[in-house]
Design an enzyme around this catalytic site. Structure first.
Site, short mmCIF file in Angstrom:
data_model
loop_
_atom_site.label_atom_id
_atom_site.label_comp_id
_atom_site.label_asym_id
_atom_site.label_seq_id
_atom_site.Cartn_x
_atom_site.Cartn_y
_atom_site.Cartn_z
N GLY A 17 39.66 27.53 39.44
CA GLY A 17 40.69 28.35 40.08
C GLY A 17 41.68 27.47 40.84
CG ASN A 18 40.64 25.25 44.18
OD1 ASN A 18 41.35 25.77 45.03
ND2 ASN A 18 39.32 25.35 44.22
CE LYS A 49 34.24 30.68 44.67
NZ LYS A 49 34.46 29.53 43.84
CE LYS A 69 35.35 27.32 37.66
NZ LYS A 69 35.09 26.68 38.95
CE LYS A 84 34.42 21.99 40.31
NZ LYS A 84 34.62 23.37 39.89
P1 ADP Z 1 37.40 24.53 41.21
O1 ADP Z 1 38.45 25.50 41.58
O2 ADP Z 1 37.76 23.73 39.99
O3 ADP Z 1 36.03 25.12 41.12
P2 ADP Z 1 36.49 23.16 43.61
O4 ADP Z 1 37.37 22.96 44.79
O5 ADP Z 1 35.43 24.18 43.72
O6 ADP Z 1 37.44 23.41 42.36
O7 ADP Z 1 35.79 21.77 43.24
C1 ADP Z 1 36.57 20.60 42.99
C2 ADP Z 1 36.72 19.79 44.27
O8 ADP Z 1 35.47 19.18 44.61
C3 ADP Z 1 37.67 18.61 44.19
O9 ADP Z 1 39.01 18.99 44.37
C4 ADP Z 1 37.15 17.69 45.30
O10 ADP Z 1 37.94 17.86 46.46
C5 ADP Z 1 35.76 18.21 45.61
N1 ADP Z 1 34.70 17.20 45.61
C6 ADP Z 1 33.69 17.17 46.51
N2 ADP Z 1 32.84 16.17 46.26
C7 ADP Z 1 33.28 15.53 45.17
C8 ADP Z 1 32.81 14.41 44.42
N3 ADP Z 1 31.68 13.76 44.75
N4 ADP Z 1 33.53 14.01 43.34
C9 ADP Z 1 34.64 14.67 42.99
N5 ADP Z 1 35.15 15.74 43.67
C10 ADP Z 1 34.48 16.18 44.75
MG MG Z 2 34.82 25.89 42.69
#
Ligand code: ADP
Ligand code: MG
Length: 334
Positions: free
Chosen positions: A9-10, A122, A206, A264
């Site tokens: 979503g981001n 979340k 998700k 993830k």
């Molecule tokens: P999405 O909307 O794709 O689910 P999220 O914000 O939930 O995005 O997850 C992606 C974010 O996770 C990245 O933008 C980053 O800021 C964060 N992040 C936290 N820890 C890590 C890591 N170890 N490696 C990469 N990204 C990380």
């Molecule tokens: Mg996310």
């Protein structure tokens, strides 16, 4: 191959950007162009996020004086499935995908006694300074938490059980349709004593719903596409270093933040462990390279039996659903 894609979503609305429809549509167009080459060769199931988008709707609902109470998050999640699904259907077709694309409003069963209801993780909506977030938390009775250097609203994110419309998804895939489903993790619903489902005020992650779908549908790959190039060891420290490939067991020893990279990594571990097929995390713009293992982080399960069959069978294989046993697991059958 059948590939389940978790689409961030981001990545559809960058942090700090105005949530204008035109801006989001531009991102969806870019996403569709990145996914079109995959759609030409593979069957796809796309499970998009909705953190920023459901946050916009929640804020609107909360400040609507004509309502006696704001709309609950299950309803708002269904709304974002319609909005983002509609954009994806249009833009994938415009990007040259010549197969039918269907967006389904889907429900995800959760346990209303899930401890997650007591610890919101979340992130939804825009980011704020610490002071702004504290003021909003007091005014709207929100929970807020730090997302990197900024602060955001957090809501409960229970574990996904099953996806109610799974058979319909399967039918559409068998008819060579690209399916957008499980958006925003799916509208969360819980069963009452008689088994009747009704919505709950939460947002499922998700990435975990995508892992469920990938296992339940017998997918060959899970691709988690987001706004960073992959998983970074020592994220945010001077020693930050991208991980290109890692075994599930080694990944278990590393720690990642709840509500962003945590789910993830967890989703990829569940998929790789239960299916034996690889999962990968990477940037949306690099989708084809992430699938090919040339970009992003690839997560694999080492072969279990010495001299036995390799951990993942050939990409073309369409054997019985190796993950069927997992669906007996209480985690997925609530
Ligand atoms: P999405 O909307 O794709 O689910 P999220 O914000 O939930 O995005 O997850 C992606 C974010 O996770 C990245 O933008 C980053 O800021 C964060 N992040 C936290 N820890 C890590 C890591 N170890 N490696 C990469 N990204 C990380
Ligand atoms: Mg996310």
């Amino acid at each position: 191959m059948l590939i389940v894609i978790a689409l961030g979503g981001n990545a559809l609305l960058e942090r700090g950007q105005r949530p204008d429809a035109a801006i989001q549509r531009r991102h969806v167009r870019r996403a569709a162009r990145a996914l079109a080459p995959l759609a030409a060769e593979h069957r796809l199931v796309i499970c998009h996020g909705n953190g920023p988008q459901v946050g916009v709707l929640a804020l609107e609902s909360q400040s609507d004086a004509s309502l006696s109470r704001p709309y609950p998050l299950d309803v708002l999640t269904a709304q974002t499935q319609g909005m983002i699904g509609y954009w994806l259907v249009q833009e994938l077709t415009a990007a040259g995908v010549d197969r039918p694309v269907a967006a389904l409003v889907t429900q995800t069963v959760v346990d209303d006694r899930d401890p997650a209801f007591h610890t919101p993780t979340k992130f939804i909506g825009p980011d704020y300074s610490r002071e702004e977030a504290a003021a909003l938390a007091a005014r709207y009775r929100w929970s807020v938490a730090a997302d990197g250097p900024r602060w955001r609203r957090v809501v409960p994110s229970p574990e996904p059980g099953r996806v109610v419309e799974l058979d319909t998804v399967r039918t559409l895939i068998d008819r060579d349709t690209i399916v957008v489903c499980g958006g925003g993790g799916g509208a969360p619903v819980a069963a009452d004593a008689s088994g009747r489902l009704s919505g709950v005020d939460a947002v499922v992650d998700k990435d975990l719903t995508a892992a469920y779908l990938a296992l339940a549908l017998g997918a060959h790959r899970l691709l988690v596409l987001t706004d960073v190039p992959g998983v970074i060891r020592g994220y945010g420290t001077p020693q930050a270093e991208p991980i290109r490939a890692i075994d599930v067991d080694e990944l278990t020893r590393l720690r990642f933040p709840a509500g962003s990279m945590g789910p993830k990594v967890e989703a990829c571990q569940r998929f790789a462990r239960a299916s034996g097929h690889p999962a990968a995390i990477g940037a949306l713009a690099d989708a084809a390279d992430v699938l090919a293992g040339r970009a992003g982080t690839t997560i694999t399960r080492a072969p279990r039996r010495p001299g036995g069959r390799p951990a993942h069978s050939s990409p073309a294989s369409t054997g019985p659903n190796q993950a069927a046993h997992l669906l007996e697991d209480p985690l997925w059958t609530r």
